[in-house]
Design a protein around this motif. Structure first.
Motif, PDB file in Angstrom:
ATOM      1  N   PRO A  72       2.995   4.610  -9.878  1.00 56.29           N
ATOM      2  CA  PRO A  72       3.075   5.981  -9.365  1.00 56.29           C
ATOM      3  C   PRO A  72       4.512   6.484  -9.341  1.00 56.29           C
ATOM      4  N   ALA A  73       4.659   7.766  -9.062  1.00 59.16           N
ATOM      5  CA  ALA A  73       5.989   8.381  -9.056  1.00 59.16           C
ATOM      6  C   ALA A  73       6.801   8.010  -7.825  1.00 59.16           C
ATOM      7  N   PHE A  74       6.143   7.532  -6.760  1.00 57.87           N
ATOM      8  CA  PHE A  74       6.872   7.116  -5.561  1.00 57.87           C
ATOM      9  C   PHE A  74       7.237   5.633  -5.670  1.00 57.87           C
ATOM     10  N   SER A  75       8.281   5.231  -4.946  1.00 53.42           N
ATOM     11  CA  SER A  75       8.802   3.866  -5.075  1.00 53.42           C
ATOM     12  C   SER A  75       8.090   2.868  -4.174  1.00 53.42           C
ATOM     13  N   THR A  76       7.908   3.215  -2.902  1.00 48.02           N
ATOM     14  CA  THR A  76       7.264   2.312  -1.953  1.00 48.02           C
ATOM     15  C   THR A  76       6.378   3.110  -0.999  1.00 48.02           C
ATOM     16  N   THR A  77       5.474   2.403  -0.347  1.00 47.31           N
ATOM     17  CA  THR A  77       4.643   3.008   0.705  1.00 47.31           C
ATOM     18  C   THR A  77       4.682   2.123   1.934  1.00 47.31           C
ATOM     19  N   GLN A  78       4.962   2.731   3.080  1.00 46.50           N
ATOM     20  CA  GLN A  78       4.910   2.023   4.354  1.00 46.50           C
ATOM     21  C   GLN A  78       3.698   2.527   5.123  1.00 46.50           C
ATOM     22  N   ALA A  79       2.685   1.689   5.258  1.00 51.93           N
ATOM     23  CA  ALA A  79       1.482   2.019   6.036  1.00 51.93           C
ATOM     24  C   ALA A  79       1.134   0.770   6.827  1.00 51.93           C
ATOM     25  N   GLY A  80       1.525   0.734   8.067  1.00 53.76           N
ATOM     26  CA  GLY A  80       1.427  -0.479   8.862  1.00 53.76           C
ATOM     27  C   GLY A  80       0.025  -0.867   9.274  1.00 53.76           C
ATOM     28  N   LEU A  81      -0.907   0.085   9.212  1.00 52.96           N
ATOM     29  CA  LEU A  81      -2.278  -0.166   9.673  1.00 52.96           C
ATOM     30  C   LEU A  81      -3.287   0.109   8.569  1.00 52.96           C
ATOM     31  N   LEU A  82      -4.468  -0.454   8.720  1.00 49.76           N
ATOM     32  CA  LEU A  82      -5.569  -0.172   7.823  1.00 49.76           C
ATOM     33  C   LEU A  82      -6.462   0.910   8.426  1.00 49.76           C
ATOM     34  N   TYR A  83      -7.064   1.696   7.570  1.00 51.29           N
ATOM     35  CA  TYR A  83      -7.940   2.781   8.015  1.00 51.29           C
ATOM     36  C   TYR A  83      -9.307   2.212   8.382  1.00 51.29           C
ATOM     37  N   MET A 110       3.353   4.551  14.010  1.00 50.83           N
ATOM     38  CA  MET A 110       4.152   4.601  12.785  1.00 50.83           C
ATOM     39  C   MET A 110       5.582   4.134  13.036  1.00 50.83           C
ATOM     40  N   LEU A 111       6.117   4.482  14.195  1.00 50.71           N
ATOM     41  CA  LEU A 111       7.486   4.092  14.526  1.00 50.71           C
ATOM     42  C   LEU A 111       7.629   2.592  14.763  1.00 50.71           C
ATOM     43  N   LEU A 112       6.504   1.900  14.986  1.00 50.47           N
ATOM     44  CA  LEU A 112       6.557   0.434  15.115  1.00 50.47           C
ATOM     45  C   LEU A 112       6.779  -0.245  13.773  1.00 50.47           C
ATOM     46  N   THR A 113       6.385   0.428  12.687  1.00 46.57           N
ATOM     47  CA  THR A 113       6.558  -0.131  11.345  1.00 46.57           C
ATOM     48  C   THR A 113       7.180   0.929  10.433  1.00 46.57           C
ATOM     49  N   PRO A 114       8.443   1.274  10.656  1.00 48.10           N
ATOM     50  CA  PRO A 114       9.076   2.328   9.860  1.00 48.10           C
ATOM     51  C   PRO A 114       9.495   1.815   8.480  1.00 48.10           C
ATOM     52  N   PRO A 115       9.810   2.709   7.563  1.00 46.45           N
ATOM     53  CA  PRO A 115      10.359   2.281   6.279  1.00 46.45           C
ATOM     54  C   PRO A 115      11.647   1.482   6.475  1.00 46.45           C
ATOM     55  N   VAL A 116      11.905   0.581   5.572  1.00 45.37           N
ATOM     56  CA  VAL A 116      13.088  -0.278   5.689  1.00 45.37           C
ATOM     57  C   VAL A 116      14.364   0.552   5.624  1.00 45.37           C
ATOM     58  N   TRP A 224       5.380   7.309   3.851  1.00 45.78           N
ATOM     59  CA  TRP A 224       5.237   6.697   5.171  1.00 45.78           C
ATOM     60  C   TRP A 224       3.983   7.278   5.799  1.00 45.78           C
ATOM     61  N   ALA A 225       2.988   6.440   5.999  1.00 48.34           N
ATOM     62  CA  ALA A 225       1.702   6.889   6.544  1.00 48.34           C
ATOM     63  C   ALA A 225       1.295   6.010   7.715  1.00 48.34           C
ATOM     64  N   ALA A 226       0.384   6.537   8.518  1.00 46.57           N
ATOM     65  CA  ALA A 226      -0.114   5.753   9.648  1.00 46.57           C
ATOM     66  C   ALA A 226      -1.021   4.618   9.170  1.00 46.57           C
ATOM     67  N   ALA A 227      -1.834   4.882   8.144  1.00 49.58           N
ATOM     68  CA  ALA A 227      -2.820   3.876   7.726  1.00 49.58           C
ATOM     69  C   ALA A 227      -3.100   3.971   6.229  1.00 49.58           C
ATOM     70  N   ARG A 228      -3.648   2.872   5.705  1.00 42.73           N
ATOM     71  CA  ARG A 228      -4.039   2.774   4.294  1.00 42.73           C
ATOM     72  C   ARG A 228      -5.509   2.408   4.222  1.00 42.73           C
ATOM     73  N   THR A 229      -6.254   3.111   3.375  1.00 40.92           N
ATOM     74  CA  THR A 229      -7.650   2.761   3.147  1.00 40.92           C
ATOM     75  C   THR A 229      -7.729   1.360   2.566  1.00 40.92           C
ATOM     76  N   PRO A 230      -8.582   0.484   3.120  1.00 37.43           N
ATOM     77  CA  PRO A 230      -8.633  -0.898   2.655  1.00 37.43           C
ATOM     78  C   PRO A 230      -9.124  -1.049   1.227  1.00 37.43           C
ATOM     79  N   LEU A 231      -8.862  -2.205   0.662  1.00 35.06           N
ATOM     80  CA  LEU A 231      -9.257  -2.554  -0.694  1.00 35.06           C
ATOM     81  C   LEU A 231     -10.746  -2.314  -0.902  1.00 35.06           C
ATOM     82  N   GLY A 232     -11.061  -1.628  -2.022  1.00 38.56           N
ATOM     83  CA  GLY A 232     -12.455  -1.388  -2.365  1.00 38.56           C
ATOM     84  C   GLY A 232     -13.075  -0.199  -1.685  1.00 38.56           C
ATOM     85  N   LYS A 233     -12.282   0.528  -0.859  1.00 33.39           N
ATOM     86  CA  LYS A 233     -12.840   1.663  -0.123  1.00 33.39           C
ATOM     87  C   LYS A 233     -12.369   3.006  -0.685  1.00 33.39           C
TER      88      LYS A 233
END
Length: 234
Positions: A72-83, A110-116, A224-233
């Motif tokens: 993708p055009a973005f370099s990294t994604t920080q999403a500390g939780l699963l949806y 989100m602030l507990l797991t911020p981007p590096v 930087w997002a709160a959550a990521r949809t899990p694998l296969g969803k």
């Protein structure tokens, strides 16, 4: 609404409306937090994310197959939780019920797991005028402004110039085609920009917005997002 549904909804409202108590179980909350220590540990943390899109991957892998084949055009994604529950309910109450406490809890999580690396600016995901009128607020911009105040990083904005159909029923390739050329950024951007959103599903929105940000002068774009949809969803 059925009696059972009404009782469940009332329970969710009570959990989110009582300051000083955990929003997930109603036990006394940790000092200065909206949750208790037990619930914090038991939340669905995204422990094995793809470095680029945050999709859960096998232990030892750094990238998922999609990012390896079509980066993708973005370099990294920080999403500390699963949806997953209870985050799924929290996002729903924030996005569709405009619950300020739900939004505050998501921002604090989100602030507990911020981007590096701290960025030069936060970029919210714009909505079409139709969707903005229907929902009454933009959850991405709300989160970006809240995080901006906490971090002292400015918020920059984009415009959505393509009124695409809803993404909810589309697969990965359909989502990407649906959002091609959807965003425009009219002002020059600083070097490092972080897109803020509530949930990353396939990364198609982030990819399209990152392309617009790079066209506007950014040299690196992360998500930087709160959550990521899990694998296969997705």
């Amino acid at each position: 609404m059925t009696l059972k549904g009404w009782l469940e909804r009332c329970g969710q409202f009570i959990k989110q409306a009582l300051p000083g108590y955990c929003a997930f179980c109603l036990a006394p909350a940790s000092a200065g937090r909206g949750w208790c220590a037990t619930c914090l540990v038991e939340l669905p943390w995204n422990l094995q994310p793809c470095r680029q899109c945050a999709e859960p991957v096998s232990p030892g892998a750094s990238l998922c197959g999609h990012c390896l084949i079509e980066p993708p055009a973005f370099s990294t994604t920080q999403a500390g939780l699963l949806y997953q529950e209870p985050i799924k309910q929290l996002v729903h109450d924030f996005k569709f019920q405009a619950s300020p406490r739900a939004g505050t809890l998501l921002a604090e999580l989100m602030l507990l797991t911020p981007p590096v690396t701290q960025s030069d600016a936060l970029l919210s995901v714009p909505m079409t005028a139709k969707h903005a009128r229907a929902r009454g607020f933009n959850q991405s911009h709300w989160l970006a402004e809240r995080l901006s105040r906490q971090l002292g990083v400015p918020v920059v904005t984009a415009k959505r110039v393509k009124d695409s159909p809803s993404q909810r029923t589309l697969n990965r390739r359909q989502r990407a085609a649906n959002l091609a050329g959807a965003f425009v950024i009219e002002s020059p951007l600083p070097a490092h920009v972080v897109i803020v959103d509530d949930v990353v599903t396939t990364g198609s929105t982030g990819h399209a917005l990152a392309r617009a940000a790079l066209d506007a002068g950014a040299r690196r774009v992360d998500i930087w997002a709160a959550a990521r949809t899990p694998l296969g969803k997705d």
